[in-house]
Design a protein around this motif. Structure first.
Motif, PDB file in Angstrom:
ATOM      1  N   ASN A   1       8.551  47.441  45.933  1.00 37.83           N
ATOM      2  CA  ASN A   1       9.354  47.310  46.960  1.00 37.83           C
ATOM      3  C   ASN A   1       8.744  48.173  48.237  1.00 37.83           C
ATOM      4  O   ASN A   1       8.767  49.356  48.190  1.00 37.83           O
ATOM      5  N   LEU A   2       8.547  47.452  49.328  1.00 38.80           N
ATOM      6  CA  LEU A   2       8.050  48.038  50.398  1.00 38.80           C
ATOM      7  C   LEU A   2       8.846  49.047  51.261  1.00 38.80           C
ATOM      8  O   LEU A   2       8.446  50.202  51.520  1.00 38.80           O
ATOM      9  N   ILE A   3      10.040  48.935  50.985  1.00 39.25           N
ATOM     10  CA  ILE A   3      10.983  49.805  51.857  1.00 39.25           C
ATOM     11  C   ILE A   3      10.976  51.308  51.182  1.00 39.25           C
ATOM     12  O   ILE A   3      10.600  52.397  51.973  1.00 39.25           O
ATOM     13  N   PRO A   4      10.942  51.523  49.890  1.00 42.00           N
ATOM     14  CA  PRO A   4      10.958  52.837  49.346  1.00 42.00           C
ATOM     15  C   PRO A   4       9.505  53.462  49.651  1.00 42.00           C
ATOM     16  O   PRO A   4       9.225  54.595  49.755  1.00 42.00           O
ATOM     17  N   VAL A   5       8.438  52.648  49.585  1.00 40.41           N
ATOM     18  CA  VAL A   5       7.149  53.154  50.026  1.00 40.41           C
ATOM     19  C   VAL A   5       6.901  53.755  51.158  1.00 40.41           C
ATOM     20  O   VAL A   5       6.666  54.838  51.439  1.00 40.41           O
ATOM     21  N   LEU A   6       7.629  53.025  52.171  1.00 38.10           N
ATOM     22  CA  LEU A   6       7.676  53.267  53.555  1.00 38.10           C
ATOM     23  C   LEU A   6       8.434  54.611  53.784  1.00 38.10           C
ATOM     24  O   LEU A   6       8.242  55.742  54.656  1.00 38.10           O
ATOM     25  N   LEU A   7       9.529  54.777  53.035  1.00 43.07           N
ATOM     26  CA  LEU A   7      10.408  55.838  53.394  1.00 43.07           C
ATOM     27  C   LEU A   7       9.919  56.984  52.611  1.00 43.07           C
ATOM     28  O   LEU A   7       9.782  58.474  53.422  1.00 43.07           O
ATOM     29  N   ARG A   8       9.008  57.059  51.563  1.00 44.76           N
ATOM     30  CA  ARG A   8       8.326  58.438  51.160  1.00 44.76           C
ATOM     31  C   ARG A   8       7.221  58.573  52.240  1.00 44.76           C
ATOM     32  O   ARG A   8       6.836  59.747  52.183  1.00 44.76           O
ATOM     33  N   PHE A   9       6.582  57.613  52.841  1.00 41.22           N
ATOM     34  CA  PHE A   9       5.438  57.841  53.816  1.00 41.22           C
ATOM     35  C   PHE A   9       5.981  58.550  55.068  1.00 41.22           C
ATOM     36  O   PHE A   9       5.134  59.339  55.433  1.00 41.22           O
ATOM     37  N   ARG A  10       7.132  58.650  55.269  1.00 41.74           N
ATOM     38  CA  ARG A  10       7.870  59.346  56.370  1.00 41.74           C
ATOM     39  C   ARG A  10       8.278  60.446  55.891  1.00 41.74           C
ATOM     40  O   ARG A  10       9.265  61.238  56.816  1.00 41.74           O
ATOM     41  N   ARG A  11       8.528  60.867  54.711  1.00 39.91           N
ATOM     42  CA  ARG A  11       9.312  62.041  54.079  1.00 39.91           C
ATOM     43  C   ARG A  11       8.611  63.317  54.820  1.00 39.91           C
ATOM     44  O   ARG A  11       9.531  64.103  55.053  1.00 39.91           O
ATOM     45  N   HIS A  12       7.494  63.409  54.598  1.00 43.45           N
ATOM     46  CA  HIS A  12       6.895  64.726  55.068  1.00 43.45           C
ATOM     47  C   HIS A  12       6.282  64.673  56.240  1.00 43.45           C
ATOM     48  O   HIS A  12       5.859  63.772  56.618  1.00 43.45           O
ATOM     49  N   GLN A  13       5.570  65.800  56.798  1.00 42.96           N
ATOM     50  CA  GLN A  13       4.908  65.976  58.026  1.00 42.96           C
ATOM     51  C   GLN A  13       3.596  65.380  57.906  1.00 42.96           C
ATOM     52  O   GLN A  13       3.008  64.925  59.032  1.00 42.96           O
ATOM     53  N   PHE A  14       2.774  65.427  56.913  1.00 43.72           N
ATOM     54  CA  PHE A  14       1.585  64.979  57.080  1.00 43.72           C
ATOM     55  C   PHE A  14       1.216  63.771  56.168  1.00 43.72           C
ATOM     56  O   PHE A  14       1.536  63.746  54.807  1.00 43.72           O
ATOM     57  N   ALA A  15       0.933  62.605  56.644  1.00 49.42           N
ATOM     58  CA  ALA A  15       0.920  61.335  56.084  1.00 49.42           C
ATOM     59  C   ALA A  15      -0.543  61.333  55.515  1.00 49.42           C
ATOM     60  O   ALA A  15      -1.776  61.779  56.080  1.00 49.42           O
ATOM     61  N   VAL A  16      -0.674  60.626  54.332  1.00 48.40           N
ATOM     62  CA  VAL A  16      -1.761  60.394  53.555  1.00 48.40           C
ATOM     63  C   VAL A  16      -1.999  58.865  53.395  1.00 48.40           C
ATOM     64  O   VAL A  16      -0.938  58.314  53.073  1.00 48.40           O
ATOM     65  N   SER A  17      -3.196  58.082  53.630  1.00 47.32           N
ATOM     66  CA  SER A  17      -3.189  56.831  53.193  1.00 47.32           C
ATOM     67  C   SER A  17      -4.510  56.470  52.946  1.00 47.32           C
ATOM     68  O   SER A  17      -5.615  57.201  53.173  1.00 47.32           O
ATOM     69  N   ALA A  18      -4.707  55.350  51.761  1.00 47.99           N
ATOM     70  CA  ALA A  18      -6.042  55.136  51.323  1.00 47.99           C
ATOM     71  C   ALA A  18      -5.892  53.748  51.128  1.00 47.99           C
ATOM     72  O   ALA A  18      -4.924  52.702  51.199  1.00 47.99           O
ATOM     73  N   ASN A  19      -7.226  52.909  50.988  1.00 44.43           N
ATOM     74  CA  ASN A  19      -7.320  51.644  50.503  1.00 44.43           C
ATOM     75  C   ASN A  19      -8.249  51.456  49.471  1.00 44.43           C
ATOM     76  O   ASN A  19      -9.467  52.083  49.577  1.00 44.43           O
ATOM     77  N   ILE A  20      -8.162  50.399  48.558  1.00 42.35           N
ATOM     78  CA  ILE A  20      -8.912  49.915  47.434  1.00 42.35           C
ATOM     79  C   ILE A  20      -9.904  49.173  47.989  1.00 42.35           C
ATOM     80  O   ILE A  20      -9.411  48.052  48.622  1.00 42.35           O
TER      81      ILE A  20
END
Length: 220
Positions: free
Chosen positions: A111-130
């Motif tokens: 579900n994309l909504i909780p993924v995005l909410l956790r992405f905005r939860r803290h100050q420093f964002a982390v992202s990656a791609n397979i």
């Protein structure tokens, strides 16, 4: 592959694709375009995603699942020099096509909504791609004949028969199979890598990982 019927039979469309060989979506055979496309094909051969099939069109060697797929090159203007080959599993021949024989499988996307909410939860964002997620997941040997395509590169006149050994862009079941493999990897390794497994099972949306942390050290 998720076949609707293990005993499917697909009509032999080798000659059809031999006469209508088209390696670009627009029909253009511009030299620069061909070279970029050839580079992708060569890379797939080197990595084992694609293998050469000698004399695959011979009737006496033919599998009932044999299917030759039209393919084309998608150029991403945001990635200079890059691109992606798409094989068209929806191309009809004698009233049938590969997609018709495949199941899409269950919806395994997070579900994309909780993924995005956790992405905005803290100050420093982390992202990656397979990288090239579908190409990381193998197809059972019995289904390889359904993923054939024809290839030739100017100025060579010989038509080569190639076969995919991995899941492709353009098959109805690729999303489900790739997602299942990712999540299965997380579940199988949860004892040894609990934190990484939790990230795999909760913070991926298809091939994109999104998370946030309290500090740069934590991110590293």
């Amino acid at each position: 592959m998720l076949c609707a019927d293990d005993n499917i039979q697909l009509p032999n469309n080798y000659l059809h694709h031999w006469y209508n060989l088209n390696i670009s979506g627009s029909g253009s055979r511009e030299t620069l375009h061909i070279k970029k496309y050839a580079k992708i094909v060569d890379e797939d051969l080197r990595k084992g995603c694609v293998i050469t099939v000698p004399d695959a069109h011979m009737v006496e060697q033919r599998s009932d699942k044999e299917c030759y797929l039209p393919h084309y090159h998608i150029i991403n203007t945001n990635k200079p020099g890059g691109g992606r080959r798409v094989l068209n599993g929806a191309a009809k021949f004698h009233g049938t096509f590969l997609h018709k024989s495949l199941l899409t499988g269950p919806e395994l996307l997070q579900n994309l909504i909780p993924v995005l909410l956790r992405f905005r939860r803290h100050q420093f964002a982390v992202s990656a791609n397979i990288e090239r997620m579908f190409s990381q997941v193998g197809v059972p040997n019995r289904d390889h004949p359904s993923l054939l395509f024809l290839w030739w590169e100017d100025p060579t006149p010989n038509v080569e028969v190639y076969q995919y050994t991995r899941h492709i862009f353009g098959a109805a079941d690729s999303h489900t199979c790739a997602n299942y493999e990712l999540q299965r990897t997380g579940r199988d390794n949860i004892g040894q890598y609990p934190e990484a497994s939790k990230a795999v099972l909760e913070d991926f949306y298809m091939d994109d990982y999104l998370d946030s942390v309290e500090c740069p050290e934590r991110a590293q």
